[in-house]
Design an enzyme around this catalytic site. Structure first.
Site, PDB file in Angstrom:
ATOM      1  N   LYS A 220       2.815   2.009   2.478  1.00 52.20           N
ATOM      2  CA  LYS A 220       2.855   2.484   3.876  1.00 52.20           C
ATOM      3  C   LYS A 220       3.886   1.659   4.633  1.00 52.20           C
ATOM      4  O   LYS A 220       4.003   0.456   4.425  1.00 52.20           O
ATOM      5  CB  LYS A 220       1.495   2.246   4.541  1.00 52.20           C
ATOM      6  CG  LYS A 220       0.419   3.259   4.218  1.00 52.20           C
ATOM      7  CD  LYS A 220      -0.828   2.938   5.059  1.00 52.20           C
ATOM      8  CE  LYS A 220      -1.681   4.156   5.294  1.00 52.20           C
ATOM      9  NZ  LYS A 220      -2.822   3.912   6.187  1.00 52.20           N
TER      10      LYS A 220
ATOM     11  N   LYS B 160       0.841  -1.207   0.000  1.00 52.92           N
ATOM     12  CA  LYS B 160       0.000   0.000   0.000  1.00 52.92           C
ATOM     13  C   LYS B 160       0.876   1.257   0.000  1.00 52.92           C
ATOM     14  O   LYS B 160       0.392   2.375   0.044  1.00 52.92           O
ATOM     15  CB  LYS B 160      -0.890   0.049   1.246  1.00 52.92           C
ATOM     16  CG  LYS B 160      -2.027  -0.919   1.254  1.00 52.92           C
ATOM     17  CD  LYS B 160      -3.099  -0.502   2.272  1.00 52.92           C
ATOM     18  CE  LYS B 160      -2.808  -0.945   3.659  1.00 52.92           C
ATOM     19  NZ  LYS B 160      -3.920  -0.714   4.601  1.00 52.92           N
TER      20      LYS B 160
END
Ligand code: C2G
Length: 164
Positions: free
Chosen positions: A55, A53
């Site tokens: 992240k 993602k």
């Protein structure tokens, strides 16, 4: 918290998230979810999926899952490994309603064929990203930068005042 074998009746709610640096925005969402059904399942993003993602979570999957699982009203925590697992999870757990914060509005409408899809208003003013930025600002190395910037500005103002 239940095991995957228990399948009580009633309305099952499902959501997913990273839940890094658990904060009031996460808690307010989960509190609203517990009021929407009889069973709440939360998919917590694995560290590997977080990387996918884009992240990098501060807190490990194990700890993020333990924190979410300890919240009153969360009946089951499952790992989120991929975007595509939602349909299979909805089928496996007999999910009646899939809920996300409204920063995701529209992104999961395709799941409306399988269950109700609801987007709830986010809690304004808090996010894991903002917390990380605040922590960075407190970083001593960053404070040195800030100090030298303040010193330069002070010198400039003093010089300017001497000129006027
Ligand atoms: N949230 C919220 N208010 C905030 C911050 C987050 O309501 N101030 C909600 C988000 O909308 C989301 C949930 O809390 O529904 C979890 O947010 P994150 O941990 O940031 O998860 P995210 O990165 O959005 O991952 O497949 C879905 C993804 O795993 C969601």
């Amino acid at each position: 918290m239940e095991t995957t074998q228990e399948r009580p009746g009633g309305r099952t709610v499902l959501t997913y998230g990273t839940f890094d640096l658990f904060h009031i925005g996460h808690l307010r969402l989960i509190e609203r979810l517990t009021a929407m059904g009889d069973r709440l399942i939360v998919g917590v993003s694995s560290d590997e999926f977080n990387a996918a993602k884009g992240k990098r979570s501060v807190v490990s999957y194990e700890d993020r899952a333990a924190i979410v699982g300890a919240i009153r009203g969360v009946d089951l925590v499952i790992p989120e490994h991929a975007w595509e697992q939602k349909a299979a999870d909805i089928a496996e757990y007999g999910v009646d309603v899939f809920v996300m914060g409204d920063d995701w509005r529209g992104k999961f409408d395709d799941l409306e064929e399988l269950c109700e899809v609801v987007y709830l208003p986010r809690t304004v003013g808090v996010s894991s990203t903002e917390i990380k930025q605040m922590l960075r600002a407190l970083d001593p190395a960053h404070l040195d930068e800030l100090q030298s910037a303040v010193t330069s500005l002070t010198n400039l103002l003093t010089h300017y005042r001497d000129l006027t």
